[in-house]
Design a protein around this motif. Structure first.
Motif, PDB file in Angstrom:
ATOM      1  N   ASP A  36       1.249  -1.271   0.230  1.00 18.19           N
ATOM      2  CA  ASP A  36      -0.062  -0.160  -0.342  1.00 18.19           C
ATOM      3  C   ASP A  36       0.627   0.969  -0.798  1.00 18.19           C
ATOM      4  OD1 ASP A  36      -2.373  -1.026  -0.134  1.00 18.19           O
ATOM      5  OD2 ASP A  36      -2.563  -0.773   1.803  1.00 18.19           O
ATOM      6  N   TYR A  37       2.159   1.385   1.051  1.00 16.92           N
ATOM      7  CA  TYR A  37       2.287   2.381   0.691  1.00 16.92           C
ATOM      8  C   TYR A  37       4.117   1.526   0.854  1.00 16.92           C
ATOM      9  CZ  TYR A  37      -1.139   4.555   2.616  1.00 16.92           C
ATOM     10  OH  TYR A  37      -2.567   4.894   2.465  1.00 16.92           O
ATOM     11  N   PHE A  38       5.292   2.987   0.323  1.00 16.23           N
ATOM     12  CA  PHE A  38       6.618   2.459   0.398  1.00 16.23           C
ATOM     13  C   PHE A  38       6.670   1.829   1.804  1.00 16.23           C
ATOM     14  CE2 PHE A  38       7.328   5.072  -2.827  1.00 16.23           C
ATOM     15  CZ  PHE A  38       7.174   4.525  -3.456  1.00 16.23           C
ATOM     16  N   GLY A  39       6.399   1.818   2.716  1.00 14.48           N
ATOM     17  CA  GLY A  39       6.797   0.720   4.083  1.00 14.48           C
ATOM     18  C   GLY A  39       6.560   0.000   4.412  1.00 14.48           C
ATOM     19  N   GLY A  40       4.789  -0.327   3.841  1.00 14.93           N
ATOM     20  CA  GLY A  40       4.492  -1.061   4.217  1.00 14.93           C
ATOM     21  C   GLY A  40       2.707  -0.715   4.290  1.00 14.93           C
ATOM     22  N   ASP A  41       2.043  -1.439   5.658  1.00 16.99           N
ATOM     23  CA  ASP A  41       0.990  -0.996   5.457  1.00 16.99           C
ATOM     24  C   ASP A  41       0.378   0.193   5.634  1.00 16.99           C
ATOM     25  OD1 ASP A  41       0.327  -4.063   4.813  1.00 16.99           O
ATOM     26  OD2 ASP A  41       0.241  -3.917   6.976  1.00 16.99           O
ATOM     27  N   ASP A  42       1.248   0.756   6.590  1.00 17.37           N
ATOM     28  CA  ASP A  42       1.533   2.415   6.399  1.00 17.37           C
ATOM     29  C   ASP A  42       2.149   3.602   6.216  1.00 17.37           C
ATOM     30  OD1 ASP A  42      -0.773   1.076   8.929  1.00 17.37           O
ATOM     31  OD2 ASP A  42       1.460   0.589  10.165  1.00 17.37           O
ATOM     32  N   PHE A  43       1.707   3.979   6.146  1.00 17.43           N
ATOM     33  CA  PHE A  43       2.234   5.539   5.046  1.00 17.43           C
ATOM     34  C   PHE A  43       3.235   6.101   6.084  1.00 17.43           C
ATOM     35  CE2 PHE A  43       2.009  10.519   4.689  1.00 17.43           C
ATOM     36  CZ  PHE A  43       2.074  10.876   3.410  1.00 17.43           C
ATOM     37  N   GLY A  44       4.212   6.780   5.526  1.00 14.13           N
ATOM     38  CA  GLY A  44       5.661   7.110   6.622  1.00 14.13           C
ATOM     39  C   GLY A  44       6.925   7.690   5.894  1.00 14.13           C
ATOM     40  N   PHE A  45       7.875   7.363   6.428  1.00 14.35           N
ATOM     41  CA  PHE A  45       8.726   8.675   5.677  1.00 14.35           C
ATOM     42  C   PHE A  45       8.580   8.375   3.951  1.00 14.35           C
ATOM     43  CE2 PHE A  45      13.617   9.244   4.963  1.00 14.35           C
ATOM     44  CZ  PHE A  45      13.272  10.421   6.050  1.00 14.35           C
ATOM     45  N   VAL A  46       9.566   7.493   3.571  1.00  5.61           N
ATOM     46  CA  VAL A  46       8.940   7.108   2.023  1.00  5.61           C
ATOM     47  C   VAL A  46       8.379   8.197   1.109  1.00  5.61           C
ATOM     48  CG1 VAL A  46       9.979   6.273   0.457  1.00  5.61           C
ATOM     49  CG2 VAL A  46      11.566   5.369   2.369  1.00  5.61           C
ATOM     50  N   ASP A  47       6.748   7.719   1.663  1.00  5.23           N
ATOM     51  CA  ASP A  47       5.333   8.186   1.172  1.00  5.23           C
ATOM     52  C   ASP A  47       5.641   9.850   1.115  1.00  5.23           C
ATOM     53  OD1 ASP A  47       4.065   5.905   0.760  1.00  5.23           O
ATOM     54  OD2 ASP A  47       4.813   5.728   3.483  1.00  5.23           O
ATOM     55  N   ILE A  48       6.388  10.935   2.275  1.00 10.97           N
ATOM     56  CA  ILE A  48       6.541  11.777   2.504  1.00 10.97           C
ATOM     57  C   ILE A  48       7.131  12.241   2.014  1.00 10.97           C
ATOM     58  CG2 ILE A  48       6.956  13.575   4.327  1.00 10.97           C
ATOM     59  CD1 ILE A  48       5.186  11.823   6.525  1.00 10.97           C
ATOM     60  N   VAL A  49       8.147  11.698   1.440  1.00 12.78           N
ATOM     61  CA  VAL A  49       9.670  12.598   1.229  1.00 12.78           C
ATOM     62  C   VAL A  49       9.514  12.536  -0.857  1.00 12.78           C
ATOM     63  CG1 VAL A  49      12.040  11.931   0.525  1.00 12.78           C
ATOM     64  CG2 VAL A  49      11.160  11.214   2.397  1.00 12.78           C
ATOM     65  N   LEU A  50       9.039  11.705  -1.449  1.00 13.11           N
ATOM     66  CA  LEU A  50       8.033  11.502  -2.847  1.00 13.11           C
ATOM     67  C   LEU A  50       6.897  11.785  -3.344  1.00 13.11           C
ATOM     68  CD1 LEU A  50       8.585  10.487  -5.408  1.00 13.11           C
ATOM     69  CD2 LEU A  50       7.288   8.396  -4.607  1.00 13.11           C
ATOM     70  N   LEU A  51       6.104  12.216  -1.645  1.00 17.05           N
ATOM     71  CA  LEU A  51       5.085  13.274  -2.536  1.00 17.05           C
ATOM     72  C   LEU A  51       5.088  14.558  -2.435  1.00 17.05           C
ATOM     73  CD1 LEU A  51       2.382  11.782   0.677  1.00 17.05           C
ATOM     74  CD2 LEU A  51       2.155  11.716  -2.375  1.00 17.05           C
ATOM     75  N   GLY A  52       5.699  15.371  -1.881  1.00 19.80           N
ATOM     76  CA  GLY A  52       6.245  16.493  -1.455  1.00 19.80           C
ATOM     77  C   GLY A  52       6.457  16.869  -3.554  1.00 19.80           C
TER      78      GLY A  52
END
Lengths: 220, 220
Positions: B144-160
């Motif tokens: 679901d997210y880069f770290g697995g099931d939970d939204f997290g650090f890598v998602d935020i870095v890419l989302l910007g």
């Protein structure tokens, strides 16, 4: 606890491998360094462990690959607590990550521009390199080490690259001690640490290796 | 505990500021965003807080400056524990740092090459950008997210940086959904989060801003 299995995919003169080796030595960890044939053909294990960059160093910890040298040093510190390499407080760690990243982005590339160039280009490369060192000198300030009283993360990240400084000086015709005496004194102090002395290669061999690179790049 | 004083030196469309704002929203923190005049003249506070790069974002936490966006997100996670953005285990954190660094090194620069170029150069820039996204798609895998099931650090870095993707598509003449459908679906999923929706700017305004940059760079 089972003994940790630590394998370092290594290249003897890589400033980035050297960082990892100093960190492993600081933590008193046993590891097997496997020399990669960088020019002749990298091992399957390296290509599989670091498919994005296909570069040393890779640290295999019980088979799991950790890649990118500053990241590996960070991992080593998070996994084996003593002695600590990063500050205990979040703010101190953010400063350490900042300077490690600055070193990663600037020092090796600026140093490479020195041995890759001649004439006016060389003068500009030296100026750029010294300017970077002066910023690092500012970060060091009057402290013993980048983190303060204790040897740590930023020291290790910079020390790996200092193995090449003698070659930069000889091919560039300048002395770091003349330009940045505090950095010069910090290098000498760090080199006296057993963990560092055991790891850093002979400056003469680095100089000769850079000479080979210069020939490969058509500089000489 | 005294209330934390959080000031973000900001620029509305900066992909790097956006990261920090998403992280602050995720942690439910109140902060004051101070818009910097990037082109007209940066504030004394910015120049003093980030003397090395003189760039936004800077997060001032009770007056102490933290700089470099991924580093700030990391600091936020280390300082305010809930909800966690980084994995609990050292190995997971090393993977998260690796991909954040990959994004830092590659995505924004490759995207900028798209809106800065024309003709053959543009084709090569698009190819490079898509190749980078495909590597990220590989890292996302079926999760679901880069770290697995939970939204997290890598998602935020890419989302910007994804705030600029619409502009890359329009100026580049391609569709990310066609090339990297998993990344496209991940963006749509993330945009539905309140913390992200509140922060990301209107794509039309980003597109117009990039149009101004193109004029400033003599592209149009």
């Amino acid at each position: 606890m089972a003994k940790d299995d630590l394998i370092l995919l290594d290249f003897w003169v890589s400033p980035f491998s050297l960082r990892v080796k100093i960190a492993l030595e600081e933590k008193g960890l046993d590891y097997e360094a496997r020399e990669e044939d960088i020019f002749g053909g990298k091992s399957e294990l390296l290509l599989k462990s670091n498919p994005i960059y296909e570069k040393v160093p890779v640290l295999l910890h019980n088979g799991k690959p950790i890649v990118e040298s500053s990241n590996i040093v960070y991992y080593i510190d998070e996994t084996w607590a003593s002695p600590p390499l990063l500050p205990a407080c979040a703010y101190g760690r953010s400063r350490a990550r900042f300077w490690a990243d600055f070193i990663d982005k600037k020092v090796f590339d600026a140093g490479s521009s020195i041995w890759k160039s001649k004439g006016e280009e060389l003068e500009s490369a030296k100026k750029e390199f010294i300017d970077i060192l002066k910023k690092l000198e500012g970060a060091l300030g009057g402290k013993d080490y980048f983190g303060g009283d204790d040897f740590g993360f930023v020291d290790i990240v910079l020390l790996g690259v200092t193995a090449w400084f003698g070659a930069y000086e000889k091919y560039g015709g300048f002395k770091i001690d003349d330009e940045c005496p505090k950095i010069g004194a910090w290098i000498e102090k760090c080199k006296k640490r057993e963990t560092v002395a055991r790891v850093l290669p002979d400056p003469k061999q680095v100089y000769e290796f850079v000479g080979i690179l210069r020939k490969m790049n058509g500089i000489e």
